[in-house]
Design a protein around this motif. Structure first.
Motif, PDB file in Angstrom:
ATOM      1  N   HIS A  64     -61.144  39.481  47.543  1.00 55.88           N
ATOM      2  CA  HIS A  64     -60.640  40.780  47.087  1.00 55.88           C
ATOM      3  C   HIS A  64     -61.661  41.473  46.185  1.00 55.88           C
ATOM      4  CE1 HIS A  64     -57.032  43.173  47.425  1.00 55.88           C
ATOM      5  NE2 HIS A  64     -57.063  43.454  46.132  1.00 55.88           N
ATOM      6  N   ASN A  65     -62.287  40.714  45.288  1.00 54.07           N
ATOM      7  CA  ASN A  65     -63.284  41.290  44.383  1.00 54.07           C
ATOM      8  C   ASN A  65     -64.507  41.796  45.136  1.00 54.07           C
ATOM      9  OD1 ASN A  65     -61.590  40.655  42.282  1.00 54.07           O
ATOM     10  ND2 ASN A  65     -62.848  39.006  41.465  1.00 54.07           N
ATOM     11  N   TRP A 103     -63.055  47.444  53.191  1.00 53.06           N
ATOM     12  CA  TRP A 103     -61.631  47.827  53.170  1.00 53.06           C
ATOM     13  C   TRP A 103     -60.800  46.811  53.938  1.00 53.06           C
ATOM     14  CZ3 TRP A 103     -59.591  50.394  49.597  1.00 53.06           C
ATOM     15  CH2 TRP A 103     -60.126  51.571  49.075  1.00 53.06           C
ATOM     16  N   GLY A 104     -61.333  46.320  55.053  1.00 48.71           N
ATOM     17  CA  GLY A 104     -60.623  45.283  55.805  1.00 48.71           C
ATOM     18  C   GLY A 104     -60.409  44.040  54.966  1.00 48.71           C
ATOM     19  N   ALA A 105     -61.447  43.646  54.212  1.00 53.96           N
ATOM     20  CA  ALA A 105     -61.316  42.486  53.315  1.00 53.96           C
ATOM     21  C   ALA A 105     -60.266  42.751  52.245  1.00 53.96           C
ATOM     22  CB  ALA A 105     -62.662  42.165  52.669  1.00 53.96           C
ATOM     23  N   GLN A 106     -60.226  43.968  51.720  1.00 55.75           N
ATOM     24  CA  GLN A 106     -59.224  44.332  50.719  1.00 55.75           C
ATOM     25  C   GLN A 106     -57.810  44.222  51.291  1.00 55.75           C
ATOM     26  OE1 GLN A 106     -59.535  46.382  47.227  1.00 55.75           O
ATOM     27  NE2 GLN A 106     -60.525  44.409  47.452  1.00 55.75           N
ATOM     28  N   ILE A 107     -57.632  44.764  52.473  1.00 53.87           N
ATOM     29  CA  ILE A 107     -56.299  44.772  53.089  1.00 53.87           C
ATOM     30  C   ILE A 107     -55.843  43.349  53.413  1.00 53.87           C
ATOM     31  CG2 ILE A 107     -55.025  45.488  55.158  1.00 53.87           C
ATOM     32  CD1 ILE A 107     -56.890  48.078  55.062  1.00 53.87           C
ATOM     33  N   SER A 110     -57.024  40.401  52.200  1.00 50.00           N
ATOM     34  CA  SER A 110     -56.851  39.563  51.007  1.00 50.00           C
ATOM     35  C   SER A 110     -55.649  40.017  50.183  1.00 50.00           C
ATOM     36  CB  SER A 110     -58.127  39.543  50.161  1.00 50.00           C
ATOM     37  OG  SER A 110     -58.478  40.839  49.717  1.00 50.00           O
ATOM     38  N   GLY A 111     -55.386  41.315  50.152  1.00 46.27           N
ATOM     39  CA  GLY A 111     -54.184  41.792  49.461  1.00 46.27           C
ATOM     40  C   GLY A 111     -52.929  41.214  50.078  1.00 46.27           C
ATOM     41  N   GLY A 112     -52.886  41.200  51.398  1.00 50.30           N
ATOM     42  CA  GLY A 112     -51.758  40.575  52.086  1.00 50.30           C
ATOM     43  C   GLY A 112     -51.677  39.078  51.829  1.00 50.30           C
ATOM     44  N   MET A 113     -52.843  38.452  51.698  1.00 48.86           N
ATOM     45  CA  MET A 113     -52.873  37.002  51.444  1.00 48.86           C
ATOM     46  C   MET A 113     -52.280  36.642  50.082  1.00 48.86           C
ATOM     47  SD  MET A 113     -53.681  35.274  53.997  1.00 48.86           S
ATOM     48  CE  MET A 113     -53.818  33.711  53.152  1.00 48.86           C
ATOM     49  N   PHE A 114     -52.371  37.549  49.110  1.00 49.43           N
ATOM     50  CA  PHE A 114     -51.705  37.281  47.828  1.00 49.43           C
ATOM     51  C   PHE A 114     -50.212  37.094  48.053  1.00 49.43           C
ATOM     52  CE2 PHE A 114     -55.412  39.506  45.765  1.00 49.43           C
ATOM     53  CZ  PHE A 114     -55.845  38.415  45.030  1.00 49.43           C
ATOM     54  N   GLY A 115     -49.620  37.980  48.847  1.00 49.99           N
ATOM     55  CA  GLY A 115     -48.199  37.860  49.151  1.00 49.99           C
ATOM     56  C   GLY A 115     -47.875  36.619  49.966  1.00 49.99           C
ATOM     57  N   VAL A 116     -48.699  36.326  50.955  1.00 43.68           N
ATOM     58  CA  VAL A 116     -48.492  35.134  51.783  1.00 43.68           C
ATOM     59  C   VAL A 116     -48.575  33.867  50.931  1.00 43.68           C
ATOM     60  CG1 VAL A 116     -49.512  33.752  53.651  1.00 43.68           C
ATOM     61  CG2 VAL A 116     -49.249  36.229  53.921  1.00 43.68           C
TER      62      VAL A 116
END
Length: 136
Positions: free
Chosen positions: A15-16, A50-54, A56-62
């Protein structure tokens, strides 16, 4: 607790680096000197970031669902920040992709505005991330 922390930490690393790529790529294309002649290369980097952001952001929830069986309980401010961040990320991803598909025909002014918009979307997402983090 060890594997959970490792999962969150590795997700945060991705994400970073995604955050660095979306803002850095757009800003570097514009400043300190214009590098718009290399716009397609920068747009490709920004699209991947942006793909990495999207993702990895979803991975926080998962990760939260996997370890806790639910997503984190977010405050109203954090939910708004999350919505802003998701909207900025999706818009930035789509704008970078659109530029890669159609930008060859654009004049220099339109290309410059595209990268200014990509930089603004990155700044919005990073600002929303701070509110998401501290108002969770």
């Amino acid at each position: 607790m060890g594997s959970e922390n490792l999962a969150y930490a590795l997700t945060q690393v991705v994400h970073n680096f995604g955050a660095a790529g979306v803002l850095g790529g757009a800003v570097f294309a514009l400043w300190p000197v214009s590098r718009l002649e290399n716009g397609r290369a920068f747009a490709g980097l920004i699209l991947i970031a942006w793909g990495a952001q999207i993702i990895s952001g979803g991975m926080f929830g998962v990760t939260s669902i996997y370890y806790y069986g639910e997503t984190p309980d977010l405050s109203g401010v954090a939910l708004v920040a999350l919505a802003v961040k998701v909207a900025a990320a999706l818009t930035g991803f789509l704008l970078a992709a659109y530029y890669l598909l159609r930008g060859r025909e654009w004049d220099r002014t339109r290309v410059k505005r595209t990268f200014q918009s990509l930089a603004a979307l990155a700044a919005i997402a990073l600002t929303a991330a701070a509110f998401l983090r501290w108002f969770s």
